[in-house]
Each structure stands twice: as structure tokens, then as C-alpha cells.
Scaffold this motif. Structure first.
Motif, PDB file in Angstrom:
ATOM      1  N   GLY A 198       0.916  -1.155  -0.125  1.00  0.00           N
ATOM      2  CA  GLY A 198      -0.074  -0.097   0.411  1.00  0.00           C
ATOM      3  C   GLY A 198       0.774   1.401   0.153  1.00  0.00           C
ATOM      4  O   GLY A 198       1.067   2.422  -0.876  1.00  0.00           O
ATOM      5  N   ALA A 199       1.824   1.316   0.722  1.00  0.00           N
ATOM      6  CA  ALA A 199       2.508   2.476   1.095  1.00  0.00           C
ATOM      7  C   ALA A 199       3.473   2.769  -0.227  1.00  0.00           C
ATOM      8  O   ALA A 199       3.785   4.085  -0.809  1.00  0.00           O
ATOM      9  CB  ALA A 199       3.750   2.363   2.418  1.00  0.00           C
ATOM     10  N   TRP A 200       3.590   1.330  -0.887  1.00  0.00           N
ATOM     11  CA  TRP A 200       4.991   1.444  -2.591  1.00  0.00           C
ATOM     12  C   TRP A 200       3.763   2.111  -3.191  1.00  0.00           C
ATOM     13  O   TRP A 200       4.073   2.936  -3.784  1.00  0.00           O
ATOM     14  CB  TRP A 200       5.147  -0.120  -2.544  1.00  0.00           C
ATOM     15  N   LEU A 201       2.960   2.184  -3.545  1.00  0.00           N
ATOM     16  CA  LEU A 201       1.667   2.010  -4.262  1.00  0.00           C
ATOM     17  C   LEU A 201       1.768   3.627  -4.346  1.00  0.00           C
ATOM     18  O   LEU A 201       1.603   4.547  -5.188  1.00  0.00           O
ATOM     19  CB  LEU A 201       0.013   1.555  -4.534  1.00  0.00           C
ATOM     20  N   LEU A 202       1.434   4.324  -2.788  1.00  0.00           N
ATOM     21  CA  LEU A 202       0.734   5.674  -2.810  1.00  0.00           C
ATOM     22  C   LEU A 202       1.949   6.003  -3.317  1.00  0.00           C
ATOM     23  O   LEU A 202       2.477   7.462  -3.618  1.00  0.00           O
ATOM     24  CB  LEU A 202       0.783   5.713  -1.033  1.00  0.00           C
ATOM     25  N   GLY A 203       3.837   5.495  -2.981  1.00  0.00           N
ATOM     26  CA  GLY A 203       4.712   6.172  -3.196  1.00  0.00           C
ATOM     27  C   GLY A 203       5.164   6.401  -5.009  1.00  0.00           C
ATOM     28  O   GLY A 203       5.637   7.607  -5.198  1.00  0.00           O
ATOM     29  N   VAL A 204       4.593   5.470  -5.354  1.00  0.00           N
ATOM     30  CA  VAL A 204       4.310   5.464  -7.140  1.00  0.00           C
ATOM     31  C   VAL A 204       3.896   7.393  -7.518  1.00  0.00           C
ATOM     32  O   VAL A 204       4.473   7.567  -8.329  1.00  0.00           O
ATOM     33  CB  VAL A 204       3.791   4.627  -7.829  1.00  0.00           C
ATOM     34  N   GLY A 205       2.283   7.169  -6.509  1.00  0.00           N
ATOM     35  CA  GLY A 205       2.130   8.527  -7.079  1.00  0.00           C
ATOM     36  C   GLY A 205       2.318   9.837  -6.875  1.00  0.00           C
ATOM     37  O   GLY A 205       3.176  10.450  -7.570  1.00  0.00           O
ATOM     38  N   SER A 206       3.561   9.688  -5.255  1.00  0.00           N
ATOM     39  CA  SER A 206       5.437  10.380  -5.302  1.00  0.00           C
ATOM     40  C   SER A 206       6.162  11.152  -6.334  1.00  0.00           C
ATOM     41  O   SER A 206       6.523  12.073  -6.869  1.00  0.00           O
ATOM     42  CB  SER A 206       5.596  10.630  -3.738  1.00  0.00           C
ATOM     43  N   LEU A 207       6.768   9.073  -6.848  1.00  0.00           N
ATOM     44  CA  LEU A 207       7.613  10.089  -7.502  1.00  0.00           C
ATOM     45  C   LEU A 207       7.154  10.065  -9.238  1.00  0.00           C
ATOM     46  O   LEU A 207       8.297  10.452 -10.075  1.00  0.00           O
ATOM     47  CB  LEU A 207       8.114   8.234  -7.814  1.00  0.00           C
ATOM     48  N   LEU A 208       5.990   9.809  -9.111  1.00  0.00           N
ATOM     49  CA  LEU A 208       5.274  10.418 -10.713  1.00  0.00           C
ATOM     50  C   LEU A 208       5.735  11.643 -10.652  1.00  0.00           C
ATOM     51  O   LEU A 208       5.474  12.284 -12.054  1.00  0.00           O
ATOM     52  CB  LEU A 208       4.576   9.524 -10.676  1.00  0.00           C
ATOM     53  N   SER A 209       5.249  12.271  -9.288  1.00  0.00           N
ATOM     54  CA  SER A 209       5.179  13.460  -9.719  1.00  0.00           C
ATOM     55  C   SER A 209       6.569  14.919  -9.876  1.00  0.00           C
ATOM     56  O   SER A 209       6.154  15.809  -9.710  1.00  0.00           O
ATOM     57  CB  SER A 209       4.453  14.148  -7.890  1.00  0.00           C
ATOM     58  N   PHE A 210       7.341  13.982 -10.188  1.00  0.00           N
ATOM     59  CA  PHE A 210       8.719  14.298 -10.483  1.00  0.00           C
ATOM     60  C   PHE A 210       8.565  14.461 -11.972  1.00  0.00           C
ATOM     61  O   PHE A 210       9.713  14.688 -12.721  1.00  0.00           O
ATOM     62  CB  PHE A 210       9.969  14.123  -9.603  1.00  0.00           C
ATOM     63  N   ASN A 211       7.838  13.902 -12.942  1.00  0.00           N
ATOM     64  CA  ASN A 211       7.906  13.793 -13.776  1.00  0.00           C
ATOM     65  C   ASN A 211       6.283  13.600 -14.285  1.00  0.00           C
ATOM     66  O   ASN A 211       6.147  14.515 -15.196  1.00  0.00           O
ATOM     67  CB  ASN A 211       8.840  12.924 -14.138  1.00  0.00           C
ATOM     68  N   TYR A 212       5.275  12.630 -15.315  1.00  0.00           N
ATOM     69  CA  TYR A 212       4.644  12.548 -15.555  1.00  0.00           C
ATOM     70  C   TYR A 212       3.661  13.410 -15.488  1.00  0.00           C
ATOM     71  O   TYR A 212       2.497  13.832 -15.977  1.00  0.00           O
ATOM     72  CB  TYR A 212       4.474  11.130 -16.190  1.00  0.00           C
ATOM     73  N   TRP A 213       3.801  13.031 -13.593  1.00  0.00           N
ATOM     74  CA  TRP A 213       2.357  13.835 -13.255  1.00  0.00           C
ATOM     75  C   TRP A 213       3.259  15.327 -12.374  1.00  0.00           C
ATOM     76  O   TRP A 213       1.817  16.259 -11.523  1.00  0.00           O
ATOM     77  CB  TRP A 213       2.073  13.353 -11.821  1.00  0.00           C
ATOM     78  N   SER A 214       4.218  16.122 -12.490  1.00  0.00           N
ATOM     79  CA  SER A 214       4.522  17.434 -12.646  1.00  0.00           C
ATOM     80  C   SER A 214       3.660  18.412 -12.965  1.00  0.00           C
ATOM     81  O   SER A 214       3.500  19.335 -12.139  1.00  0.00           O
ATOM     82  CB  SER A 214       5.608  17.305 -13.106  1.00  0.00           C
ATOM     83  N   HIS A 215       2.388  18.466 -14.023  1.00  0.00           N
ATOM     84  CA  HIS A 215       1.739  19.314 -14.445  1.00  0.00           C
ATOM     85  C   HIS A 215       0.529  19.694 -13.671  1.00  0.00           C
ATOM     86  O   HIS A 215      -0.475  19.669 -13.475  1.00  0.00           O
ATOM     87  CB  HIS A 215       1.316  19.608 -15.323  1.00  0.00           C
ATOM     88  N   ILE A 216       0.038  18.627 -12.715  1.00  0.00           N
ATOM     89  CA  ILE A 216      -0.613  17.344 -12.078  1.00  0.00           C
ATOM     90  C   ILE A 216      -0.542  18.231 -10.274  1.00  0.00           C
ATOM     91  O   ILE A 216      -0.765  17.574  -9.478  1.00  0.00           O
ATOM     92  CB  ILE A 216      -1.369  16.328 -11.440  1.00  0.00           C
ATOM     93  N   LYS A 217      -1.093  19.857 -10.134  1.00  0.00           N
ATOM     94  CA  LYS A 217      -0.987  20.520  -9.012  1.00  0.00           C
ATOM     95  C   LYS A 217      -2.617  21.136  -8.359  1.00  0.00           C
ATOM     96  O   LYS A 217      -2.433  22.050  -8.605  1.00  0.00           O
ATOM     97  CB  LYS A 217       0.216  21.240  -9.207  1.00  0.00           C
ATOM     98  N   PHE A 223      -4.785  22.364  -6.237  1.00  0.00           N
ATOM     99  CA  PHE A 223      -4.903  23.786  -4.922  1.00  0.00           C
ATOM    100  C   PHE A 223      -3.364  24.170  -5.336  1.00  0.00           C
ATOM    101  O   PHE A 223      -2.662  24.096  -3.992  1.00  0.00           O
ATOM    102  CB  PHE A 223      -5.270  23.691  -3.971  1.00  0.00           C
ATOM    103  N   GLY A 224      -2.051  24.125  -5.726  1.00  0.00           N
ATOM    104  CA  GLY A 224      -0.523  23.885  -6.408  1.00  0.00           C
ATOM    105  C   GLY A 224      -0.078  23.238  -5.415  1.00  0.00           C
ATOM    106  O   GLY A 224       1.125  23.866  -5.344  1.00  0.00           O
ATOM    107  N   ARG A 225      -0.358  22.249  -5.263  1.00  0.00           N
ATOM    108  CA  ARG A 225       0.721  21.328  -4.764  1.00  0.00           C
ATOM    109  C   ARG A 225       0.929  19.700  -5.627  1.00  0.00           C
ATOM    110  O   ARG A 225      -0.593  19.713  -5.837  1.00  0.00           O
ATOM    111  CB  ARG A 225       0.710  21.246  -3.441  1.00  0.00           C
ATOM    112  N   ASN A 226       1.810  19.592  -6.032  1.00  0.00           N
ATOM    113  CA  ASN A 226       1.583  18.028  -6.317  1.00  0.00           C
ATOM    114  C   ASN A 226       1.611  16.840  -5.622  1.00  0.00           C
ATOM    115  O   ASN A 226       1.194  17.368  -4.307  1.00  0.00           O
ATOM    116  CB  ASN A 226       2.601  17.668  -7.296  1.00  0.00           C
TER     117      ASN A 226
END
Ligand code: PFF
Length: 454
Positions: A357-376, A378-381
Motif C-alpha cells: 500500500g505504501a509503495w503504491l502511494l509512493g508511486v504517486g509521489s515519484l510520478l509527481s517529479f515527471n509525468y504528473w508534475s503538471h497535476i497540482k 490547489f498548488g501542490r503536486n
């Protein structure tokens, strides 16, 4: 009484193992990566002094409170609070404080593993000579190449999380205790080697001056808040980690003495990390206040140009990785223990499911440095939201409630008994700090970070 209760998960072999484990939890990315750069951003010596005050007046009393709740309840934070609330004739809603901590720890673990993955990757990058003669631009590009590649980060994140799961799956005695018994001495040796190297090759005078000469003109309200937040995160408070470790503490151990030592060790390591980093930063003419990239971008430039930098740089990142691992296991343990208690799962299953579960949530975090960096929203990825919710909101709320529970809701007799102190000046000092000073301090950080008080 409570001392007769036994944990179904086991017990540390001695109070020394608890000290190793709790110090292992406390010493992590927060002490070695974050403390130096937050100190750098807040002007050095004066910040260090305020940090020490925050540890003594707010961190230490809350850490003692968490340990006593854990040891008296002898279960996961959720069930310990449920049991103690019942015993003290309080609302069963107090178990939600346990939920809050476990959930916060779960979220922290998810992005902690991503950052820890960078540290592991850097052992190989630096050791492999990627920074030899690197310029500022090259070093920055190397970091961007790592964070820009979701696959690379996924690999390191997965490796780190898997290691954490394997240790927790082996249980308190066979997993956690064995891990800290080997890793903490290794951490100590690595720290001494890296500090020795930095002091022999860097500008020690400038570093000592910077860390230990307070310049109060640099102190602002936000640096006081940063110091308090850092003290909380660094001592692993508000997330059930110290509570669960306390639940494995032998009944004969004195909580104040034991916790005092843990807080001293954590603080010493943070200061030593400063003495490993700043001599190199100043010796090489780098900017101390360069923020989160201090270790990954700036320090690596210094390693790339200094004799022996390739080897000692790799050792530095090994140090950071080991420190992160002994913290990560304390973040997974509360939820794994709860799953064992509530679902009657085996440890292996509980830690694997929680880790996944924590690994999966972490995938969201690591994607916010690349593919999801534009998804913000309320101003935060995703990464920034995870960090903000867990460390800026849930952690102080948890700390505030722990202080309220131990200071105002548990009876004087229970806390006196569990702390093992005679009624007297030490106990009264603890009670005063945990009832008045700590909650006020935490409330101020909380309201400020939520911009309630500008
Ligand atoms: N204290 C750890 C650090 O300084 O990196 C982080 C941490 C670990 C926070 C465990 C909270 C926790 F429960």
C-alpha cells in the motif's frame, strides 16, 4: 496493572535495544538530509540553538508521553489508545488518535521511500565516478535525470520498500532487533568516517562558526516554527513509531532515562551531520542555504573535486540510506502490528500488504517529479500534498493530542506509575511541559502553517 500486560508481538531483549531502535527511528533523512539544509536556510547557529530548545521543551516531553502510552497499552497505537481510554474511563474515540498516527506514518513512509531511493541510487552514482570534476550544471542535470525518469526512481523506491518489508516481516526479535543491532553500529562507523573526512579536508573553522555562533538577527518567526517542526519530525513524533517501540520496552526500564538518551543521540547525529556537510560546503565555496538540493546537488560537486571524494561520497550516501532504512521500519511497524492484531494475519502478510500500500502511494509521489508534475490541485503536486498533509497537518495534530491525552486525560497515578518517577520536581516538570508548554508550542506551529495566524 498495565505493567503485567504483554505484547503479542514480543519485547526488546533489553532497554539498550530500544535505545538503538528508537535512535534508529529518529536518525534518518530528517537528521542527515533535512536538518543541515533547513539550518542553512535559517541562518545557522541561532537556528541550532532554538532547535535544541524545542527538542528539550516540546520534543522530549511528548516523546516520553508516547513511550509511556505504548508501554502501558502494549499494543499497536490504535489498540493501545483504545485500551488505555477504557481503563481511564475515557471516550473510545481516543483510538482515532492511534488511527491518525498510523495513517500519517503510512503516508510518510510512501514518500520517504522515494527520497531514500535517491540516496541508494547516489551510492552508485557517486561511487561510480559520475561526479568527477562535475560543474554545478552537471550535478543538477544528474539529479534531474534521476527524478525525470519514473522507471529509474521506481526501481530504487521498490528496492528500498522491499528491504523494509523483509525486515518488518521477520518480527520484533528476528527482524527489527537484528536489523538495528547491525545497522546502528554500521551507521555510527560511517558517520565517524565521513565526519573525519570532511573535517580533515574541508573548512572546519567556517563550519563550526556557522553552526555554533548564533546570530540572532537571522531569527524570524518562521525559523522558530521551522525548528519546532524539524524537532518533531526528527524525533519521529506523532506517528505511532515511538509508541509502538515503547510497547516492546521491558517493564523495568526507566522511560525518562531511556528517552533522554535517545533524544541526545538524535541531536548529536544531526549536529555531526552538519559537521560532515558544512566543512565541505564552505571548503568548496558552495551556498549553505541552497535548500533541499544541498546534499544531492551541492555536496556531490564537492565530492567530485576532492581527493577520495568518490569513496567517501559513496560512504556518505550509504550512511544516509542506512539511516533511512532504520526509520522506515519504524513507520511500517505500527500498521503491520495493527493488521496482525485486528485481522489476525501473519506478520509476513501484514507487512507485505501494508508495504505494498505504501509503495503504491509512493508511486504517486515519484510520478509527481515527471509525468504528473503538471497535476497540482490547489498548488501542490502529489508528493507535496503527501508531505504537507502528513508532516505539516497530521503530525502536529497527533502531537497535540498525545500531549493532551497523557497530560490532561490520563490520571496522575497512571503516568507517575508508568514513567517510574518519584513524585517530585522531575515529574512535575514533565507534567508542566506536557500539559502547557508542548501543546501551546504545537498549536502555534499548526495554526501558523495553516495560515490561520499570518
Ligand atoms: N525521524 C525520521 C527522520 O528524521 O528522518 C523520520 C521519521 C521516522 C518520522 C519515523 C516519523 C516516524 F514515525
Amino acid at each position: 496493572m498495565a505493567a503485567a500486560r504483554k505484547s503479542i508481538h514480543g519485547e526488546w531483549s533489553s532497554r539498550w535495544v530500544f535505545i538503538l531502535a528508537a535512535t534508529g527511528s529518529a536518525v534518518g533523512l530528517g537528521s542527515i538530509w533535512r536538518f543541515p539544509y533547513v539550518t542553512g536556510e535559517n541562518g545557522g547557529g541561532a537556528f541550532v540553538l532554538i532547535y535544541l530548545l524545542c527538542v528539550a521543551a516540546v520534543g522530549l516531553p511528548i516523546m516520553m508521553a508516547e513511550t509511556l502510552i505504548g508501554r502501558r497499552g502494549r499494543q499497536s497505537p490504535i489498540n493501545s489508545l483504545k485500551t488505555l481510554a477504557k481503563e481511564e474511563g475515557l471516550s473510545s474515540n481516543w483510538q482515532f488518535l492511534g488511527w491518525l498516527g498510523v495513517l500519517a506514518g503510512f503516508i510518510v513512509l510512501s514518500f520517504y521511500s522515494v527520497v531514500a531511493g535517491w540516496a541508494v541510487a547516489y551510492i552508485f552514482y557517486v561511487g561510480g565516478g559520475a561526479f568527477a570534476e562535475a560543474s554545478v550544471d552537471m550535478s543538477g542535470a544528474q539529479f534531474d535525470a534521476l527524478t525525470g525518469s519514473a522507471w529509474r526512481m521506481l526501481g530504487w523506491h521498490s528496492l528500498f520498500m522491499l528491504t523494509t518489508v523483509v525486515i518488518v516481516a521477520r518480527g520484533v526479535k528476528g527482524g527489527l532487533e537484528q536489523a538495528v543491532k547491525w545497522l546502528m553500529p554500521a551507521l555510527f562507523v560511517l558517520l565517524v568516517v565521513v565526519v573525519g573526512y570532511a573535517m580533515s579536508i574541508g573548512d572546519v573553522g567556517a563550519a563550526i562558526d556557522y553552526l555554533f555562533t548564533p546570530d540572532f538577527s537571522q531569527v524570524t518567526r518562521s525559523s522558530v516554527l521551522a525548528a519546532l517542526g524539524q524537532a518533531f519530525f526528527s524525533l519521529s513524533l506523532g506517528m505511532g513509531a515511538i509508541m509502538i517501540y515503547g510497547s516492546y520496552l521491558p517493564a523495568s526500564a526507566s522511560i525518562p532515562k531511556t528517552i533522554g538518551l535517545v533524544a541526545i543521540c538524535d541531536t548529536l547525529v544531526a549536529l555531526l551531520a552538519g559537521l560532515a556537510i558544512f566543512p565541505l560546503v564552505f571548503g568548496f565555496g558552495l551556498e549553505p542555504g541552497s535548500g533541499a538540493g544541498l546534499v544531492f546537488v551541492s555536496l556531490t560537486i564537492a565530492f567530485g573535486h576532492m581527493p577520495g571524494g568518490q569513496v567517501f561520497g559513496a560512504l556518505f550516501f550509504a550512511l544516509l540510506s542506512v539511516a533511512a532504512l532504520t526509520s522506515a521500519i519504524s513507520l511500517l511497524e505500527p500498521i503491520a502490528a495493527w493488521l496482525v492484531e485486528a485481522m489476525h494475519w501473519s506478520r509476513r502478510r501484514a507487512s507485505s500488504v501494508a508495504g505494498l500500500g505504501a509503495w503504491l502511494l509512493g508511486v504517486g509521489s515519484l510520478l509527481s517529479f515527471n509525468y504528473w508534475s503538471h497535476i497540482k490541485p490547489f498548488g501542490r503536486n502529489f508528493f507535496e500534498w503527501s508531505e504537507f498533509l502528513s508532516t505539516t497537518v497530521m503530525l502536529p495534530v497527533g502531537g497535540l493530542l498525545v500531549a493532551t491525552f497523557a497530560g490532561w486525560r490520563m490520571s496522575r497515578a497512571s503516568t507517575l506509575d508508568e514513567l517510574g518517577l518519584p513524585p517530585g520536581v522531575f515529574y512535575s516538570a514533565w507534567r508542566f511541559l506536557v500539559r502547557i508548554v508542548a501543546p501551546l508550542g504545537v498549536l502555534v506551529i499548526l495554526l501558523n502553517s495553516l495560515d490561520v495566524i499570518g
